[in-house]
Scaffold this motif. Sequence first.
Motif, PDB file in Angstrom:
ATOM      1  N   ASP A 151       0.809  -1.218   0.000  1.00  0.00           N
ATOM      2  CA  ASP A 151       0.000   0.000   0.000  1.00  0.00           C
ATOM      3  C   ASP A 151       0.847   1.276   0.000  1.00  0.00           C
ATOM      4  O   ASP A 151       0.302   2.370   0.171  1.00  0.00           O
ATOM      5  N   ALA A 152       2.150   1.152  -0.181  1.00  0.00           N
ATOM      6  CA  ALA A 152       2.985   2.350  -0.305  1.00  0.00           C
ATOM      7  C   ALA A 152       2.593   3.087  -1.580  1.00  0.00           C
ATOM      8  O   ALA A 152       2.610   2.505  -2.667  1.00  0.00           O
ATOM      9  N   ASP A 153       2.228   4.369  -1.455  1.00  0.00           N
ATOM     10  CA  ASP A 153       1.797   5.107  -2.643  1.00  0.00           C
ATOM     11  C   ASP A 153       2.877   6.042  -3.179  1.00  0.00           C
ATOM     12  O   ASP A 153       2.660   6.732  -4.177  1.00  0.00           O
ATOM     13  N   LEU A 154       4.038   6.052  -2.537  1.00  0.00           N
ATOM     14  CA  LEU A 154       5.208   6.743  -3.061  1.00  0.00           C
ATOM     15  C   LEU A 154       6.431   5.930  -2.643  1.00  0.00           C
ATOM     16  O   LEU A 154       6.626   5.660  -1.452  1.00  0.00           O
ATOM     17  N   VAL A 155       7.235   5.520  -3.628  1.00  0.00           N
ATOM     18  CA  VAL A 155       8.441   4.737  -3.363  1.00  0.00           C
ATOM     19  C   VAL A 155       9.608   5.431  -4.043  1.00  0.00           C
ATOM     20  O   VAL A 155       9.521   5.795  -5.224  1.00  0.00           O
ATOM     21  N   MET A 156      10.705   5.606  -3.292  1.00  0.00           N
ATOM     22  CA  MET A 156      11.897   6.257  -3.830  1.00  0.00           C
ATOM     23  C   MET A 156      13.094   5.332  -3.673  1.00  0.00           C
ATOM     24  O   MET A 156      13.342   4.815  -2.576  1.00  0.00           O
ATOM     25  N   ILE A 157      13.849   5.142  -4.761  1.00  0.00           N
ATOM     26  CA  ILE A 157      15.014   4.276  -4.746  1.00  0.00           C
ATOM     27  C   ILE A 157      16.021   4.795  -5.763  1.00  0.00           C
ATOM     28  O   ILE A 157      15.640   5.370  -6.795  1.00  0.00           O
ATOM     29  N   GLY A 158      17.307   4.607  -5.485  1.00  0.00           N
ATOM     30  CA  GLY A 158      18.353   5.027  -6.406  1.00  0.00           C
ATOM     31  C   GLY A 158      18.873   3.859  -7.229  1.00  0.00           C
ATOM     32  O   GLY A 158      18.930   2.732  -6.748  1.00  0.00           O
ATOM     33  N   ASN A 159      19.267   4.150  -8.484  1.00  0.00           N
ATOM     34  CA  ASN A 159      19.824   3.102  -9.332  1.00  0.00           C
ATOM     35  C   ASN A 159      20.722   3.703 -10.419  1.00  0.00           C
ATOM     36  O   ASN A 159      20.205   4.347 -11.333  1.00  0.00           O
ATOM     37  N   PRO A 160      22.050   3.509 -10.359  1.00  0.00           N
ATOM     38  CA  PRO A 160      22.773   2.875  -9.264  1.00  0.00           C
ATOM     39  C   PRO A 160      22.666   3.724  -8.004  1.00  0.00           C
ATOM     40  O   PRO A 160      22.513   4.939  -8.079  1.00  0.00           O
ATOM     41  N   THR A 161      22.753   3.065  -6.863  1.00  0.00           N
ATOM     42  CA  THR A 161      22.459   3.723  -5.610  1.00  0.00           C
ATOM     43  C   THR A 161      23.691   4.395  -5.028  1.00  0.00           C
ATOM     44  O   THR A 161      24.760   3.809  -4.966  1.00  0.00           O
ATOM     45  N   ASN A 162      23.525   5.630  -4.618  1.00  0.00           N
ATOM     46  CA  ASN A 162      24.510   6.357  -3.833  1.00  0.00           C
ATOM     47  C   ASN A 162      24.119   6.175  -2.363  1.00  0.00           C
ATOM     48  O   ASN A 162      22.985   6.492  -1.998  1.00  0.00           O
ATOM     49  N   PRO A 163      24.982   5.601  -1.506  1.00  0.00           N
ATOM     50  CA  PRO A 163      26.427   5.459  -1.634  1.00  0.00           C
ATOM     51  C   PRO A 163      26.919   4.042  -1.926  1.00  0.00           C
ATOM     52  O   PRO A 163      28.118   3.817  -1.963  1.00  0.00           O
ATOM     53  N   THR A 164      26.019   3.070  -2.120  1.00  0.00           N
ATOM     54  CA  THR A 164      26.466   1.678  -2.190  1.00  0.00           C
ATOM     55  C   THR A 164      27.106   1.332  -3.524  1.00  0.00           C
ATOM     56  O   THR A 164      27.845   0.356  -3.621  1.00  0.00           O
ATOM     57  N   SER A 165      26.783   2.087  -4.581  1.00  0.00           N
ATOM     58  CA  SER A 165      27.254   1.830  -5.947  1.00  0.00           C
ATOM     59  C   SER A 165      26.645   0.568  -6.539  1.00  0.00           C
ATOM     60  O   SER A 165      27.106   0.078  -7.568  1.00  0.00           O
ATOM     61  N   VAL A 166      25.590   0.056  -5.912  1.00  0.00           N
ATOM     62  CA  VAL A 166      24.924  -1.146  -6.408  1.00  0.00           C
ATOM     63  C   VAL A 166      23.938  -0.772  -7.512  1.00  0.00           C
ATOM     64  O   VAL A 166      23.183   0.193  -7.397  1.00  0.00           O
ATOM     65  N   LEU A 167      23.952  -1.558  -8.585  1.00  0.00           N
ATOM     66  CA  LEU A 167      23.026  -1.371  -9.703  1.00  0.00           C
ATOM     67  C   LEU A 167      21.970  -2.469  -9.629  1.00  0.00           C
ATOM     68  O   LEU A 167      22.267  -3.641  -9.806  1.00  0.00           O
ATOM     69  N   HIS A 168      20.726  -2.077  -9.366  1.00  0.00           N
ATOM     70  CA  HIS A 168      19.645  -3.038  -9.238  1.00  0.00           C
ATOM     71  C   HIS A 168      19.089  -3.419 -10.607  1.00  0.00           C
ATOM     72  O   HIS A 168      19.056  -2.583 -11.525  1.00  0.00           O
ATOM     73  N   PRO A 169      18.629  -4.656 -10.789  1.00  0.00           N
ATOM     74  CA  PRO A 169      18.014  -5.039 -12.061  1.00  0.00           C
ATOM     75  C   PRO A 169      16.792  -4.175 -12.359  1.00  0.00           C
ATOM     76  O   PRO A 169      15.945  -3.950 -11.486  1.00  0.00           O
ATOM     77  N   ALA A 170      16.700  -3.708 -13.593  1.00  0.00           N
ATOM     78  CA  ALA A 170      15.571  -2.869 -13.981  1.00  0.00           C
ATOM     79  C   ALA A 170      14.248  -3.586 -13.767  1.00  0.00           C
ATOM     80  O   ALA A 170      13.239  -2.961 -13.396  1.00  0.00           O
ATOM     81  N   ALA A 171      14.227  -4.897 -13.969  1.00  0.00           N
ATOM     82  CA  ALA A 171      12.983  -5.649 -13.795  1.00  0.00           C
ATOM     83  C   ALA A 171      12.484  -5.597 -12.358  1.00  0.00           C
ATOM     84  O   ALA A 171      11.267  -5.557 -12.113  1.00  0.00           O
ATOM     85  N   ASP A 172      13.409  -5.586 -11.390  1.00  0.00           N
ATOM     86  CA  ASP A 172      13.001  -5.504  -9.988  1.00  0.00           C
ATOM     87  C   ASP A 172      12.369  -4.155  -9.672  1.00  0.00           C
ATOM     88  O   ASP A 172      11.408  -4.070  -8.888  1.00  0.00           O
ATOM     89  N   LEU A 173      12.906  -3.105 -10.253  1.00  0.00           N
ATOM     90  CA  LEU A 173      12.332  -1.786 -10.018  1.00  0.00           C
ATOM     91  C   LEU A 173      11.010  -1.627 -10.764  1.00  0.00           C
ATOM     92  O   LEU A 173      10.055  -1.059 -10.242  1.00  0.00           O
ATOM     93  N   ALA A 174      10.965  -2.121 -11.986  1.00  0.00           N
ATOM     94  CA  ALA A 174       9.727  -2.032 -12.758  1.00  0.00           C
ATOM     95  C   ALA A 174       8.589  -2.765 -12.063  1.00  0.00           C
ATOM     96  O   ALA A 174       7.415  -2.377 -12.184  1.00  0.00           O
ATOM     97  N   ALA A 175       8.922  -3.808 -11.309  1.00  0.00           N
ATOM     98  CA  ALA A 175       7.900  -4.575 -10.591  1.00  0.00           C
ATOM     99  C   ALA A 175       7.203  -3.750  -9.518  1.00  0.00           C
ATOM    100  O   ALA A 175       6.118  -4.131  -9.044  1.00  0.00           O
ATOM    101  N   LEU A 176       7.786  -2.621  -9.133  1.00  0.00           N
ATOM    102  CA  LEU A 176       7.189  -1.765  -8.116  1.00  0.00           C
ATOM    103  C   LEU A 176       6.101  -0.860  -8.680  1.00  0.00           C
ATOM    104  O   LEU A 176       5.306  -0.303  -7.925  1.00  0.00           O
TER     105      LEU A 176
END
Length: 361
Positions: free
Chosen positions: A146-171
């Motif tokens: 029920d989250a109606d606003l989700v914020m995430i970085g890609n690649p993420t600062n400061p971890t430098s991790v690049l998340h799969p686009a499919a995982d983000l699109a699933a949100l």
Amino acid sequence: MRGQLIEVPLGTGPVPDLGHHGDVEATPGLVDLAVNVRRDTMPDWLADPLTASLAELAAYPDPGPARAAVAARHGRPPEEVLLTAGAAEGFVLLARALAGVRRPVVVHPQFTEPEAALRAAGHQVERVLLDPADGFRFDPARVPADADLVMIGNPTNPTSVLHPAADLAALARSGRVLVVDEAFADTTAAPGVPGEPESLAGRRDLPGLVVVRSLTKTWGLAGLRIGYLLGEAALLDRLAAVQPLWAVSTPALAAATACASPTAVAAEREIAARLAADRDHLVARLSALPGVRVAGRPASAFVLLHLAGADRVRETLRERGWAVRRGDTFPGLGPDWLRVAVRDPATTDAFIEVLAEILEA
């Protein structure tokens, strides 16, 4: 602690210094490994239009040509582009325009301005904290339905991790605004991938998606303040309604036009490839040091490292002439974390020599 969800009520409990940024660390006289801005000589194709724009300062800024150029770069119509005074302004616009959201969630560790902007606008913020033991990997199932606003970085600062686009699109879903901070997307590269791996900048089919982009990192334009948002026209109209008039200056618009050109995009890909080699060198040198662990699989212009007593090491590095970014101001991290910018191999080798001496003392 896989994807722990934490509610952070306004005005209660300990809150990291969300307003702390790497420029505070990079004081004059220090070698700057704290700020993730490339400092190479500006190419003529960018410097020339910037210089020419100074003759047009008597007129009010016209965002039309820059908006069209950015839209063409990403295969979108111009109405799906909103130019901003740096990517950070985009988070402020989102926080103010989306005053009616009920359950905003920010995925951490990440750039602190999204949460800072939400809190400043009076929102109650919940955090999904990613697990360092799991390489800061993201599982979309950890975000409340029920989250109606989700914020995430890609690649993420400061971890430098690049998340799969499919995982983000699933949100993405109806009734939710999904904000993906791609300020460092142009720093990423992958073998056999012609463009930016895992970017959602060209996706027009995902409801509620807003992609935040920056032009200040790769092209060394932090002082010019230029970025943009990509998303549905109706949603961007809501954000534009709370944006000050003429928020983006004429020189910044000239930069946006130039940086959206095919010449610029090709140069970005070359820079990203060189950056990958420089990053591999930095990671290899860091990994050889006793007690130092590089987090996750770095994919951007910086790496996150863990070592016991990192806060004291950072102060000693400053005494020896080196600035690195403290980690304890990022939610989900603590005093044993440091962020280090990727530089050329010679700079990296000099840094590693000093760091090794400090660790051996």
